[in-house]
Design a protein around this motif. Sequence first.
Motif, PDB file in Angstrom:
ATOM      1  N   GLN A 121      -3.395  12.952  -2.760  1.00  0.00           N
ATOM      2  CA  GLN A 121      -3.500  11.983  -1.680  1.00  0.00           C
ATOM      3  C   GLN A 121      -4.954  11.639  -1.391  1.00  0.00           C
ATOM      4  N   ARG A 160       0.828  -1.211   0.000  1.00  0.00           N
ATOM      5  CA  ARG A 160       0.000   0.000   0.000  1.00  0.00           C
ATOM      6  C   ARG A 160       0.860   1.258   0.000  1.00  0.00           C
ATOM      7  N   ILE A 215      -7.787   3.448  -2.891  1.00  0.00           N
ATOM      8  CA  ILE A 215      -7.283   2.337  -2.093  1.00  0.00           C
ATOM      9  C   ILE A 215      -8.260   1.958  -0.982  1.00  0.00           C
ATOM     10  N   TYR A 247       2.051   6.948   4.606  1.00  0.00           N
ATOM     11  CA  TYR A 247       2.730   6.101   3.617  1.00  0.00           C
ATOM     12  C   TYR A 247       3.670   6.932   2.748  1.00  0.00           C
ATOM     13  N   VAL A 294      -6.006   9.110  -3.978  1.00  0.00           N
ATOM     14  CA  VAL A 294      -5.374   7.828  -3.671  1.00  0.00           C
ATOM     15  C   VAL A 294      -6.121   7.136  -2.533  1.00  0.00           C
ATOM     16  N   SER A 295      -6.491   7.901  -1.508  1.00  0.00           N
ATOM     17  CA  SER A 295      -7.208   7.305  -0.373  1.00  0.00           C
ATOM     18  C   SER A 295      -8.565   6.764  -0.799  1.00  0.00           C
ATOM     19  N   ILE A 326      -2.584   7.540   3.947  1.00  0.00           N
ATOM     20  CA  ILE A 326      -1.847   7.832   2.704  1.00  0.00           C
ATOM     21  C   ILE A 326      -0.712   8.793   2.991  1.00  0.00           C
ATOM     22  N   SER A 332       0.837   3.957  -2.985  1.00  0.00           N
ATOM     23  CA  SER A 332       0.487   5.339  -2.636  1.00  0.00           C
ATOM     24  C   SER A 332       1.571   6.306  -3.070  1.00  0.00           C
TER      25      SER A 332
END
Length: 126
Positions: free
Chosen positions: A32, A18, A39, A49, A35-36, A46, A22
Amino acid sequence: MPKQPCEIIVLHVLPSVRAQISKDLVEMGMSQQKVSEIIGITPAAISQYVSGKRGYEMEFKGEVREKIQDFAQQTYNQGEADVLQGVCSICDVVKENGVLCDLYEKYEEQTNKCSSCKFRTVCSCG
């Protein structure tokens, strides 16, 4: 009691996968927040990460790293992803490339790992 293979994957492999996905997506220019959403984890996760505060226990190389990059690129290009299928296919490559053997060696005390390995049915070592 020793951990089961899937527990080892969830504790050690999944966070690193992950994190790398990310980081790759953010480096490609995806926010971000997006992306969150893709995922399915929090923006705070995120952020951790991407900043390297979380999920960097493992460094992926070779075929595993390529699979992660391919998934991230496809996700970036499409703006969405089937995360379950993508992460499972990455995990399959992890198992095929002996990463579970390395984890077994790191977290288990037995020295003759392949003959007694509880991962032998899910990896390619034996």
